[in-house]
Write an enzyme that holds these catalytic residues in place. Structure first.
Site, PDB file in Angstrom:
ATOM      1  N   ASP A 111       0.704  -1.077   0.007  1.00  0.00           N
ATOM      2  CA  ASP A 111       0.047  -0.242  -0.169  1.00  0.00           C
ATOM      3  C   ASP A 111       0.914   1.418   0.137  1.00  0.00           C
ATOM      4  O   ASP A 111       0.336   2.333   0.676  1.00  0.00           O
ATOM      5  CB  ASP A 111      -1.031  -0.056   1.091  1.00  0.00           C
ATOM      6  CG  ASP A 111      -1.640  -1.069   1.245  1.00  0.00           C
ATOM      7  OD1 ASP A 111      -2.326  -1.319   0.192  1.00  0.00           O
ATOM      8  OD2 ASP A 111      -2.205  -1.870   2.265  1.00  0.00           O
ATOM      9  N   GLU A 112       2.019   0.943  -0.895  1.00  0.00           N
ATOM     10  CA  GLU A 112       3.104   2.268  -0.235  1.00  0.00           C
ATOM     11  C   GLU A 112       2.526   3.145  -1.572  1.00  0.00           C
ATOM     12  O   GLU A 112       3.276   4.284  -1.639  1.00  0.00           O
ATOM     13  CB  GLU A 112       3.981   2.174  -1.054  1.00  0.00           C
ATOM     14  CG  GLU A 112       4.901   1.258   0.379  1.00  0.00           C
ATOM     15  CD  GLU A 112       4.479  -0.205  -0.395  1.00  0.00           C
ATOM     16  OE1 GLU A 112       3.950  -0.426  -1.071  1.00  0.00           O
ATOM     17  OE2 GLU A 112       5.022  -1.219   0.182  1.00  0.00           O
ATOM     18  N   GLY A 143       4.613  11.674  -4.672  1.00  0.00           N
ATOM     19  CA  GLY A 143       3.550  11.453  -5.180  1.00  0.00           C
ATOM     20  C   GLY A 143       2.480  13.018  -3.554  1.00  0.00           C
ATOM     21  O   GLY A 143       3.483  12.747  -2.322  1.00  0.00           O
ATOM     22  N   LYS A 176       1.875   2.054  -5.072  1.00  0.00           N
ATOM     23  CA  LYS A 176       2.272   1.410  -6.737  1.00  0.00           C
ATOM     24  C   LYS A 176       1.624   1.375  -7.425  1.00  0.00           C
ATOM     25  O   LYS A 176       2.088   1.785  -8.593  1.00  0.00           O
ATOM     26  CB  LYS A 176       2.655   0.068  -6.940  1.00  0.00           C
ATOM     27  CG  LYS A 176       3.647  -0.311  -5.342  1.00  0.00           C
ATOM     28  CD  LYS A 176       3.574  -1.921  -5.057  1.00  0.00           C
ATOM     29  CE  LYS A 176       2.324  -2.413  -3.937  1.00  0.00           C
ATOM     30  NZ  LYS A 176       1.953  -2.090  -3.086  1.00  0.00           N
TER      31      LYS A 176
HETATM   32  P1  GDP Z   1      -0.727   0.308  -3.419  1.00  0.00           P
HETATM   33  O1  GDP Z   1      -0.814  -0.684  -3.123  1.00  0.00           O
HETATM   34  O2  GDP Z   1       0.250   0.373  -3.256  1.00  0.00           O
HETATM   35  O3  GDP Z   1      -1.138   0.640  -4.438  1.00  0.00           O
HETATM   36  O4  GDP Z   1      -1.508   1.180  -2.495  1.00  0.00           O
HETATM   37  P2  GDP Z   1      -3.164   1.794  -3.061  1.00  0.00           P
HETATM   38  O5  GDP Z   1      -3.560   2.260  -3.719  1.00  0.00           O
HETATM   39  O6  GDP Z   1      -3.709   0.431  -1.721  1.00  0.00           O
HETATM   40  O7  GDP Z   1      -2.805   3.016  -1.294  1.00  0.00           O
HETATM   41  C1  GDP Z   1      -2.714   4.247  -1.275  1.00  0.00           C
HETATM   42  C2  GDP Z   1      -3.567   4.946  -1.034  1.00  0.00           C
HETATM   43  O8  GDP Z   1      -3.370   6.129  -1.504  1.00  0.00           O
HETATM   44  C3  GDP Z   1      -4.867   4.967  -1.992  1.00  0.00           C
HETATM   45  O9  GDP Z   1      -6.126   5.312  -2.263  1.00  0.00           O
HETATM   46  C4  GDP Z   1      -4.293   5.975  -3.839  1.00  0.00           C
HETATM   47  O10 GDP Z   1      -4.618   6.726  -4.536  1.00  0.00           O
HETATM   48  C5  GDP Z   1      -3.822   6.937  -2.256  1.00  0.00           C
HETATM   49  N1  GDP Z   1      -2.148   7.721  -2.669  1.00  0.00           N
HETATM   50  C6  GDP Z   1      -0.909   7.648  -3.551  1.00  0.00           C
HETATM   51  N2  GDP Z   1      -0.574   8.046  -3.695  1.00  0.00           N
HETATM   52  C7  GDP Z   1      -0.496   9.285  -3.396  1.00  0.00           C
HETATM   53  C8  GDP Z   1      -0.008  10.357  -2.528  1.00  0.00           C
HETATM   54  O11 GDP Z   1       1.227  10.485  -2.533  1.00  0.00           O
HETATM   55  N3  GDP Z   1      -1.350  11.305  -1.694  1.00  0.00           N
HETATM   56  C9  GDP Z   1      -2.225  10.583  -1.097  1.00  0.00           C
HETATM   57  N4  GDP Z   1      -2.526  11.324  -0.572  1.00  0.00           N
HETATM   58  N5  GDP Z   1      -2.573   9.910  -1.619  1.00  0.00           N
HETATM   59  C10 GDP Z   1      -1.746   8.668  -2.450  1.00  0.00           C
HETATM   60  P1  IMO Z   2      -1.206  -4.033  -2.613  1.00  0.00           P
HETATM   61  O1  IMO Z   2      -0.381  -4.794  -3.164  1.00  0.00           O
HETATM   62  C1  IMO Z   2      -1.048  -4.575   2.397  1.00  0.00           C
HETATM   63  C2  IMO Z   2      -0.457  -8.642   3.791  1.00  0.00           C
HETATM   64  C3  IMO Z   2      -1.996  -9.057   5.097  1.00  0.00           C
HETATM   65  C4  IMO Z   2      -1.579  -9.608   5.728  1.00  0.00           C
HETATM   66  C5  IMO Z   2      -0.720 -10.404   4.585  1.00  0.00           C
HETATM   67  C6  IMO Z   2      -0.567 -11.498   4.589  1.00  0.00           C
HETATM   68  O2  IMO Z   2      -2.079  -3.387  -2.770  1.00  0.00           O
HETATM   69  O3  IMO Z   2       0.629  -3.580  -1.212  1.00  0.00           O
HETATM   70  P2  IMO Z   2      -2.081 -12.701   2.604  1.00  0.00           P
HETATM   71  O4  IMO Z   2      -3.616 -12.474   2.204  1.00  0.00           O
HETATM   72  O5  IMO Z   2      -1.260 -12.105   1.107  1.00  0.00           O
HETATM   73  O6  IMO Z   2      -1.808 -14.684   2.406  1.00  0.00           O
HETATM   74  O7  IMO Z   2      -2.019 -12.063   3.215  1.00  0.00           O
HETATM   75  O8  IMO Z   2       0.066  -9.765   3.432  1.00  0.00           O
HETATM   76  N1  IMO Z   2      -0.558  -8.025   3.011  1.00  0.00           N
HETATM   77  C7  IMO Z   2      -0.538  -6.581   2.216  1.00  0.00           C
HETATM   78  N2  IMO Z   2      -0.773  -5.735   3.527  1.00  0.00           N
HETATM   79  N3  IMO Z   2      -0.415  -4.551   1.028  1.00  0.00           N
HETATM   80  C8  IMO Z   2      -1.174  -5.267  -0.221  1.00  0.00           C
HETATM   81  O9  IMO Z   2      -0.981  -5.628  -1.077  1.00  0.00           O
HETATM   82  C9  IMO Z   2      -0.975  -6.409   0.986  1.00  0.00           C
HETATM   83  N4  IMO Z   2      -1.376  -7.794   0.718  1.00  0.00           N
HETATM   84  C10 IMO Z   2      -1.068  -9.065   1.374  1.00  0.00           C
HETATM   85  O10 IMO Z   2      -2.672  -8.143   5.668  1.00  0.00           O
HETATM   86  O11 IMO Z   2      -0.366  -9.866   7.046  1.00  0.00           O
HETATM   87 MG    MG Z   3      -2.653  -1.341  -1.872  1.00  0.00          MG
END
Ligand code: GDP
Ligand code: IMO
Ligand code: MG
Length: 454
Positions: free
Chosen positions: A12-13, A433, A15
């Site tokens: 959830d960075e 970002g 990406k």
């Molecule tokens: P991913 O799994 O790495 O693709 O990240 P996620 O989509 O799960 O979580 C990132 C969240 O932060 C999403 O809701 C994005 O729309 C949001 N996001 C991404 N980059 C930024 C940023 O620079 N600032 C803010 N406020 N939100 C961001």
């Molecule tokens: P994205 O691609 C954050 C975490 C789960 C759990 C562990 C194992 O959005 O960054 P799993 O279901 O994979 O066997 O769960 O990994 N986890 C994530 N945490 N972002 C994700 O994906 C994750 N995918 C799995 O919460 O701790």
């Molecule tokens: Mg994510």
């Protein structure tokens, strides 16, 4: 030419946002590991897409590939594709015939195992996404998995199911002592029902020409001069080899996974760029240690709440509130080494604006010693006390305007923060970002245009 996007922390960075940004310059976008446990968000002109399986390049009309290293739940795949079509997109998704299939019993087993672990005193519950990821990779390693290619041949599929399903039943009934007959689990453990559903899925995959020999396909595209973007899911600290085991996912999000999980040679991946995606603080969904977690006292919890609300830190897949912590440099150093980052993208600097204080963990104290990398065992990591350096905070500004004006328009304290962390991990900042929208990313270097990838 390839660019590999890797999560540097705990997933959830942001990406998805960077894959979307640079996906515009790619021809093919490839997921190389994981499955529908991912939740990648793309925001374009205020329109939000949440993708768990379809590669984020779909929003840019690029070919999206699910590589052999992925585990694929066809139900999720089709529902996601259908949703995107309803929203006016034409996703072109191809799936490696060597990728493994998540079957309904894998999800059931994921749930049962988590419940059993939750009741265990040792506290080993991972807090998985419940998508059947672990059980599917277990079957892959145990040589009893079902691959996408098997769905195309009804006889082979029946053989595979006839071997695997009785074993799964025995695990549920004899090891966990749970009922299958007469419960809602019944269909997930019924060879005939599974065969019928998955033969139909195979037919749809064949009719729509969706399956590929991934390695061969990507080799040809690469030879033809096409640009390949690898979309990592999850993050380094939840990598099964390099993360804090056992609180990990069951695949390799780190850059080596891009080669293994797609069949593109390591030299090709290594010839390109590898960009580590960094969240300017930490979030974690699921269990496991988090040395810099903001949960020590009421003041810390208030800070965590503020960041959580502002950053919308609730799981894309599960909706769970994410745990929040300060940026952790030992974790980042480890990530940069394991994947060989050539650049960084730092997201969410807008979320830190206006905070009362700002800390960065520069090392740990463990048993009276200072260390600068993450210990190899989770038990030792859990005992680490962070050593902090305090940074100047920055004020709330008009981030959309800053994004339009570029890097120099960022507040000075933000730039100091970014430059400090880039120096610490010895990689340049390629992007910053300042908001979720495509236009809210400041780009300093486009990895497809950089010298390393030419
Ligand atoms: P991913 O799994 O790495 O693709 O990240 P996620 O989509 O799960 O979580 C990132 C969240 O932060 C999403 O809701 C994005 O729309 C949001 N996001 C991404 N980059 C930024 C940023 O620079 N600032 C803010 N406020 N939100 C961001
Ligand atoms: P994205 O691609 C954050 C975490 C789960 C759990 C562990 C194992 O959005 O960054 P799993 O279901 O994979 O066997 O769960 O990994 N986890 C994530 N945490 N972002 C994700 O994906 C994750 N995918 C799995 O919460 O701790
Ligand atoms: Mg994510």
């Amino acid at each position: 030419m390839t660019v590999t996007i890797v999560g540097s922390q705990l997933g959830d960075e942001g990406k998805g946002a960077l894959v979307d940004r640079w996906g515009g310059d790619a021809d093919v976008v490839v997921r190389y590991q994981g499955g529908d446990n991912a939740g990648h968000t793309v925001v374009e002109g205020g329109e939000e897409y949440k993708l768990s399986l379809v590669p984020s390049g779909a929003v840019r009309d690029k070919v999206g590939i699910l590589g052999n290293g992925c585990v694929v739940n066809p139900r999720t795949l089709f529902s996601e594709i259908d949703d995107l079509r309803d929203r006016g997109l034409e996703p072109d998704v191809r799936i490696a015939r060597r990728a493994h299939v998540i079957l309904p019993y894998h999800r059931v087993l994921d749930g049962i195992e988590e419940e059993v672990k939750a009741d265990d005193e040792s506290g080993v519950e991972v807090g998985t996404t419940g998508r059947g990821i672990g059980p599917t990779y277990e079957d892959k390693a145990g040589r009893r998995g079902v691959r996408i290619g098997d769905l195309l041949d009804p006889e082979v599929l029946r053989e595979r199911l006839a071997y695997a399903v009785p074993q799964k039943r025995a695990v549920v009934e004899d090891i966990y002592g749970l009922d299958i007959e007469g419960t809602d689990r019944e269909d997930a453990f019924d060879v005939d029902a599974l065969h019928e559903e998955f033969v139909e899925i195979g037919e749809r995959l064949a009719d729509e020409g969706m399956t590929v020999n991934c390695s061969d396909y990507l080799y040809r595209r690469h030879e033809a001069g096409d640009r390949i973007l690898f979309e990592g899911a999850q993050g380094t600290s939840i990598d099964i080899d390099h993360g804090n085991y056992p609180f990990v996912t069951s695949s390799n999000p780190t850059a080596g996974g891009a080669a293994v999980g797609s069949g593109v040679g390591v030299t090709t991946v290594g010839d390109g760029e590898v960009v580590g995606i960094v969240k300017a603080y930490l979030s974690r969904v699921g269990s496991g240690p988090l040395p810099t977690e903001l949960d020590g006292d009421e003041r810390e919890e208030a800070l965590a709440d503020e960041i959580r609300e502002k950053g919308g830190e609730f799981g894309t897949v599960t909706g769970r509130p994410r745990r929040i912590g300060w940026l952790d440099l030992p974790m980042l150093r480890h990530a940069a080494r394991v994947s060989g980052f050539t650049g960084l993208a730092v997201n969410h600097v807008d979320v830190l604006a206006g905070l009362e204080e700002l800390q960065v963990c520069t090392g740990y104290e463990l048993d009276g010693e200072e260390i600068d990398t993450v210990p190899t065992t989770t038990e030792r990591w859990a005992r680490c006390d962070p050593v902090y350096r305090e940074f100047d905070t920055w004020e709330e500004v008009d981030w959309t305007a800053v994004a339009a004006d570029g890097y120099d328009a960022l507040p000075e304290a933000t730039r100091e923060y970014l430059e400090f962390l880039a120096a610490e991990v010895d990689a340049d900042v390629y992007a910053v970002g300042v908001g979720p929208d495509r236009e809210e990313t400041i780009e300093l270097v486009n990895p497809f245009e950089s010298s390393a990838s030419e």
